[in-house]
Design a protein around this motif. Sequence first.
Motif, short mmCIF file in Angstrom:
data_model
loop_
_atom_site.label_atom_id
_atom_site.label_comp_id
_atom_site.label_asym_id
_atom_site.label_seq_id
_atom_site.Cartn_x
_atom_site.Cartn_y
_atom_site.Cartn_z
N GLY A 273 5.15 -6.14 6.22
CA GLY A 273 5.86 -5.21 5.42
C GLY A 273 4.91 -4.55 4.43
O GLY A 273 5.23 -3.53 3.98
N ARG A 274 3.76 -5.12 4.04
CA ARG A 274 2.97 -4.48 3.05
C ARG A 274 1.88 -3.75 3.60
O ARG A 274 1.61 -2.46 3.23
CB ARG A 274 2.35 -5.66 2.21
N PHE A 275 1.24 -4.29 4.70
CA PHE A 275 0.12 -3.51 5.18
C PHE A 275 0.28 -2.80 6.47
O PHE A 275 -0.53 -1.95 6.85
CB PHE A 275 -0.96 -4.54 5.51
N ALA A 281 4.34 3.60 3.03
CA ALA A 281 5.96 3.62 3.25
C ALA A 281 6.59 3.43 2.14
O ALA A 281 6.43 2.43 1.39
CB ALA A 281 6.30 2.78 4.53
N CYS A 282 7.68 4.26 1.82
CA CYS A 282 8.58 4.10 0.79
C CYS A 282 9.25 2.71 0.84
O CYS A 282 9.71 2.18 -0.28
CB CYS A 282 9.43 5.33 0.66
N THR A 283 9.35 2.00 2.06
CA THR A 283 10.08 0.92 2.25
C THR A 283 9.07 -0.48 2.23
O THR A 283 9.49 -1.49 2.49
CB THR A 283 11.11 0.89 3.32
N ALA A 284 7.80 0.01 2.07
CA ALA A 284 6.79 -1.00 2.21
C ALA A 284 7.18 -2.34 1.08
O ALA A 284 7.36 -1.90 0.02
CB ALA A 284 5.52 -0.65 2.03
N CYS A 285 6.80 -3.56 1.22
CA CYS A 285 6.92 -4.48 0.58
C CYS A 285 5.83 -4.43 -0.48
O CYS A 285 4.58 -4.44 -0.24
CB CYS A 285 6.69 -5.89 1.19
N SER A 286 6.03 -4.40 -1.71
CA SER A 286 5.07 -4.01 -2.84
C SER A 286 4.87 -5.38 -3.83
O SER A 286 3.72 -5.63 -4.43
CB SER A 286 5.47 -2.85 -3.83
N ARG A 287 5.98 -6.06 -3.76
CA ARG A 287 5.87 -7.39 -4.58
C ARG A 287 6.26 -8.69 -3.75
O ARG A 287 7.67 -8.56 -3.18
CB ARG A 287 6.80 -7.19 -5.73
N TYR A 317 -8.18 -0.10 15.81
CA TYR A 317 -8.02 -1.03 15.01
C TYR A 317 -6.44 -1.43 14.30
O TYR A 317 -5.55 -0.61 14.61
CB TYR A 317 -8.95 -0.76 13.68
N ASP A 318 -6.38 -2.24 13.52
CA ASP A 318 -4.92 -2.77 13.15
C ASP A 318 -4.54 -1.94 11.95
O ASP A 318 -3.27 -1.73 11.78
CB ASP A 318 -5.26 -4.13 12.51
N MET A 319 -5.44 -1.49 11.15
CA MET A 319 -5.00 -0.38 9.98
C MET A 319 -5.92 0.58 9.78
O MET A 319 -7.04 0.47 9.75
CB MET A 319 -4.86 -1.42 8.68
N PRO A 385 -2.13 -0.04 0.39
CA PRO A 385 -2.03 -1.30 1.12
C PRO A 385 -2.37 -2.41 -0.09
O PRO A 385 -3.49 -3.27 -0.11
CB PRO A 385 -3.13 -1.48 2.17
N VAL A 386 -1.48 -2.30 -1.26
CA VAL A 386 -1.95 -3.32 -2.55
C VAL A 386 -0.48 -4.09 -2.50
O VAL A 386 0.35 -3.54 -2.75
CB VAL A 386 -2.23 -2.55 -3.72
#
Length: 480
Positions: A273-275, A281-287, A317-319, A385-386
Amino acid sequence: MAQRNYVGGEWTEAGTGETFETVNPADPSETVAEYQQSDEDDAAEAVEAAAAAEDEWANTPAPQRGAILREAAGILADRKQELTEELTREEGKTHAEAGGEVQRTIDIFYYYAEKTRDLGGKVKSASAPQTNLYTVAEPVGVAGLITPWNYPIAIPAWKIAPALAAGNTLVIKPASLAPAPVVSIFEALDEAGLPEGVANLVTGPGSSVGDTISTHDEVDAVSFTGSGEVGQMVYDAATQAGKRAQTEMGGKNPTVVSSSADVEEAAEIVANGRFGVTGQACTACSRAIVHTDIYEEFVEAIVEEAESIEVGPGDEYDMGPQVGEGELEGTLEYIDVAEKEGARLVAGGERLEGDRFGEGYYVEPTVFADVENDYRIAQEEVFGPVLSVIEVDDFEEGLEVANDIPYGLSASIVTEDHTEAERFVDEIEAGVAKVNAKTTGLELHVPFGGFKESSSETWREQGDAGLEFYTIDKTVYDNF
């Protein structure tokens, strides 16, 4: 040769005579394409073309409109591989991510093509005899669409397809960092036989093109996806001009990790969800909000996940890279801020250079532990990706921390406790709530939108909700 605008059924050049270029974020020395640097006059011309086509398209039987969407979907499907490579080259996604986004676009067009068969209204029982009482769903009119670069084909599709299905004409301004996918959609619509003026494409700055779309007298509805700051300006301008408006903006999305969670599974869910899509992504997991009993074990597991990701050009690659230099600099600035605030850097944190990275906009998957929820890194959207990992003593504190932000877009919980899951769904302040799943990833046939500063909280997108924004009900009393 520069890509052109699409206005009134014709591919046209901007009246300014100026153009701008996009570059490959994996190799900024490579120019991807050249586009029209349009201004207010070009945008106004496109709006007027849409207004001129409004009545004819609204009066076209809905299944006929659907047939054009279906044909466009087939054309996009035939070009899927080409579109995937195009998206990777201009926006930076991996092939797998880009291919998934292109397929979603195809599915959206097919979905709304079929929905045209069900458009109409509702029949109600009248109180008086010999009376038919029913509603008719009519198109709003001309729709102005402003879309972002991070999902440069899927987000335009989930605005364009329902707008056209419902009988509206439209003007769209795609993000200047990645306009190519929207150009490809318009090529497909043109080939599918869309009547002239029904859909219009204008590239250029938001300050001129976007502002004109938001305020022009002939525009009836405005749909925006992008940053909170710009979204609020668009919403204010549109509503002050008396227009229907919807905005979808930022997020600071949490995943709560319960003491009952499988730690390895939780780390995998959070990492995906984060990377995924480079965290853009506005829905990416940040915390990641983690119970104290498994906190250190989770930190070890998420570091292992982050360090296992291979970064590089999206075709291998993956990212992939971040989309542009500005986004990369923003991410690196937040990394610096987090260290100064006292967060513990446990993975990543550096720009990647040399070898396969060249001058590309690459940053390591980054994890901070021991983050306090009042840190900027935990409160402000970081579009990269943080990940911040926050320790909590129990479920109650985890839920409180999850809700203690200005945003409310997407949230998830990883737990084996059904009661926790039910309470989380009931009490989380987010438009999307997930159990044992990553915060990213959306079904196309259900509503999508946020709470608080993530959204205007007016209309939702996708599914039937996507059609509701582009229609207005007329109630008919037929006394026969």
